[in-house]
Design an enzyme around this catalytic site. Sequence first.
Site, mmCIF file in Angstrom:
data_model
loop_
_atom_site.group_PDB
_atom_site.id
_atom_site.type_symbol
_atom_site.label_atom_id
_atom_site.label_comp_id
_atom_site.label_asym_id
_atom_site.label_seq_id
_atom_site.Cartn_x
_atom_site.Cartn_y
_atom_site.Cartn_z
ATOM 1 N N TYR A 23 0.814 -1.213 0.000
ATOM 2 C CA TYR A 23 0.000 0.000 0.000
ATOM 3 C C TYR A 23 0.851 1.268 0.000
ATOM 4 O O TYR A 23 0.456 2.287 -0.539
ATOM 5 C CB TYR A 23 -0.891 0.049 1.254
ATOM 6 C CG TYR A 23 -2.122 -0.810 1.209
ATOM 7 C CD1 TYR A 23 -2.032 -2.173 0.977
ATOM 8 C CD2 TYR A 23 -3.372 -0.257 1.426
ATOM 9 C CE1 TYR A 23 -3.159 -2.970 0.961
ATOM 10 C CE2 TYR A 23 -4.508 -1.046 1.417
ATOM 11 C CZ TYR A 23 -4.400 -2.392 1.179
ATOM 12 O OH TYR A 23 -5.525 -3.170 1.177
ATOM 13 N N LYS B 117 3.891 -15.237 3.164
ATOM 14 C CA LYS B 117 4.116 -16.015 1.946
ATOM 15 C C LYS B 117 5.627 -16.190 1.817
ATOM 16 O O LYS B 117 6.260 -15.792 0.828
ATOM 17 C CB LYS B 117 3.502 -15.252 0.750
ATOM 18 C CG LYS B 117 3.453 -16.015 -0.535
ATOM 19 C CD LYS B 117 2.380 -17.088 -0.605
ATOM 20 C CE LYS B 117 2.532 -17.919 -1.852
ATOM 21 N NZ LYS B 117 1.581 -19.061 -1.916
ATOM 22 N N ASP C 216 -2.174 -18.514 1.664
ATOM 23 C CA ASP C 216 -3.169 -19.267 0.880
ATOM 24 C C ASP C 216 -3.808 -20.355 1.740
ATOM 25 O O ASP C 216 -5.024 -20.557 1.729
ATOM 26 C CB ASP C 216 -2.560 -19.839 -0.418
ATOM 27 C CG ASP C 216 -1.197 -20.491 -0.220
ATOM 28 O OD1 ASP C 216 -0.628 -20.415 0.889
ATOM 29 O OD2 ASP C 216 -0.682 -21.085 -1.200
ATOM 30 N N ASP D 54 -6.036 -7.258 4.787
ATOM 31 C CA ASP D 54 -7.222 -6.682 4.150
ATOM 32 C C ASP D 54 -8.094 -7.794 3.595
ATOM 33 O O ASP D 54 -9.301 -7.860 3.845
ATOM 34 C CB ASP D 54 -6.777 -5.726 3.025
ATOM 35 C CG ASP D 54 -7.956 -5.142 2.284
ATOM 36 O OD1 ASP D 54 -8.949 -4.757 2.940
ATOM 37 O OD2 ASP D 54 -7.902 -5.073 1.032
ATOM 38 N N ASP E 79 -11.981 -9.489 5.178
ATOM 39 C CA ASP E 79 -13.279 -9.565 4.478
ATOM 40 C C ASP E 79 -13.770 -11.012 4.505
ATOM 41 O O ASP E 79 -14.953 -11.275 4.713
ATOM 42 C CB ASP E 79 -13.155 -9.094 3.013
ATOM 43 C CG ASP E 79 -13.578 -7.643 2.814
ATOM 44 O OD1 ASP E 79 -13.270 -6.810 3.693
ATOM 45 O OD2 ASP E 79 -14.215 -7.327 1.786
HETATM 46 C C1 IPM Z 1 -10.201 -1.417 4.267
HETATM 47 C C2 IPM Z 1 -10.296 -0.944 2.835
HETATM 48 C C3 IPM Z 1 -9.091 -0.093 2.482
HETATM 49 C C4 IPM Z 1 -7.866 -0.976 2.661
HETATM 50 C C5 IPM Z 1 -9.111 0.530 1.083
HETATM 51 C C6 IPM Z 1 -10.377 1.294 0.804
HETATM 52 C C7 IPM Z 1 -7.922 1.406 0.868
HETATM 53 O O1 IPM Z 1 -10.453 -2.007 1.970
HETATM 54 O O2 IPM Z 1 -10.136 -0.574 5.176
HETATM 55 O O3 IPM Z 1 -10.218 -2.630 4.482
HETATM 56 O O4 IPM Z 1 -7.555 -1.777 1.777
HETATM 57 O O5 IPM Z 1 -7.226 -0.857 3.691
HETATM 58 MN MN MN Z 2 -10.768 -3.899 2.955
#
Ligand code: IPM
Ligand code: MN
Length: 359
Positions: free
Chosen positions: A141, A190, A222, A246, A250
């Site tokens: 990032y 990784k 993975d 990240d 999710d």
């Molecule tokens: C999160 C989001 C951000 C990230 C993006 C929008 C930059 O996905 O906070 O998880 O990847 O950190």
């Molecule tokens: Mn995210």
Amino acid sequence: MFKIAVLPGDGIGTEIVPEAQKVLKAVAKRFKHEFAFTEALVGGAAIDEVGVPLPEETLALCKDSDAVLLGAIGGPKWDNLPAALRPEAAALLALRKELGLYANLRPAYLFPELVHASSLKPDIIEGVDLLVVRELTGGLYFGEKRREKLLGGERAIDVLEYSTYEIERIVRLACEAARKRRKKVTSVDKANVLESSRLWREVANRVALEYPDVEFSHMYVDNCAMQLIRNPRQFDVIVTENMFGDILTDEASMLTGSLGMLPSASIGGKVGMYEPSHGSAPDIAGQGKANPLATILSAAMMLRYSFDLEQEALAVEQAVREVLAEGYRTPDITEPDQKLVNTREMGDLVARKVEEVEV
Ligand code: IPM
Ligand code: MN
Ligand code: NAD
């Protein structure tokens, strides 16, 4: 008095943040605190108003506050802006960097009431209670980004780098967190391919020696993605680099029923920032369908980590549990025979409950 900077941002950000504020006001009333809220522009909303995604006043306000409550940033309207203006990088990543928030705590805790709300089988997710400690100010990032012209095309470059110091502090923070939990850390990398991961592993092993009471192991990312779905109860604390964290969070959110249930705390600097793990959800924005619980639970983390108000944090978490136990559900976690409510109603229910819940 605690000063809270309020940054609703874009999309459902403007719907969920007021609900978390409502809950914080209920906390203030019940426990006799004073929270001073100051709202500011960020993200696409700030581009539309003043032409930049992170106005100087907003950054100054955040630095001068005791904590930041953030909604979400970004959306299709601003997707084609040049990199320097794109709200996600120029506002969200900039805020994280400017505030020195190198650690992002994302707890995936399944409220037992939601065991049937997930797309996963109840016997797999029952009892899930894990914490992802995501490194937040390094890695891909923040590495150099550029493009080069090639004959007949281009080359795009994103640099992935980590230094000893960055790895040490995040792994240490994860070990400290584990000491307050089930004393188990899985470091995810990784290292079979990436040099940055090999350094990560070496440094992590050194830090782990300082924590003989913590069971420390490594896992490839993975495999981790698969293990999270196969047997999520094996995890207590997962520590990992920025992008892996990240993606894995999710995924982990579905262990709790919905992405709308996953809160987060970004800490490590003087001022912590609290935001749901999800984004601005353009597909449901403006419809009252957004689940405000991830933001409300992030506000609980603010009480805990920035204000050291553990009792108050527990009251919010208990209020959420009781509202869920009474059968109230936003659409993302709804099941047959439950009481469907909108964003605002869910916020009202939790706020009311905070005032009466036993702690
Ligand atoms: C999160 C989001 C951000 C990230 C993006 C929008 C930059 O996905 O906070 O998880 O990847 O950190
Ligand atoms: Mn995210
Ligand atoms: P998203 O997290 O916004 O949405 C993914 C899916 O989850 C959508 O179907 C959405 O409706 C659903 N969802 C998310 N939050 C929900 C909630 N509270 N209640 C119910 N359903 C919810 O991810 P995306 O669609 O990939 O990204 C949309 C925009 O948000 C993009 O501009 C992206 O860059 C941005 N984004 C911002 C942040 C942030 O500010 N921290 C995080 C992720 C994405």
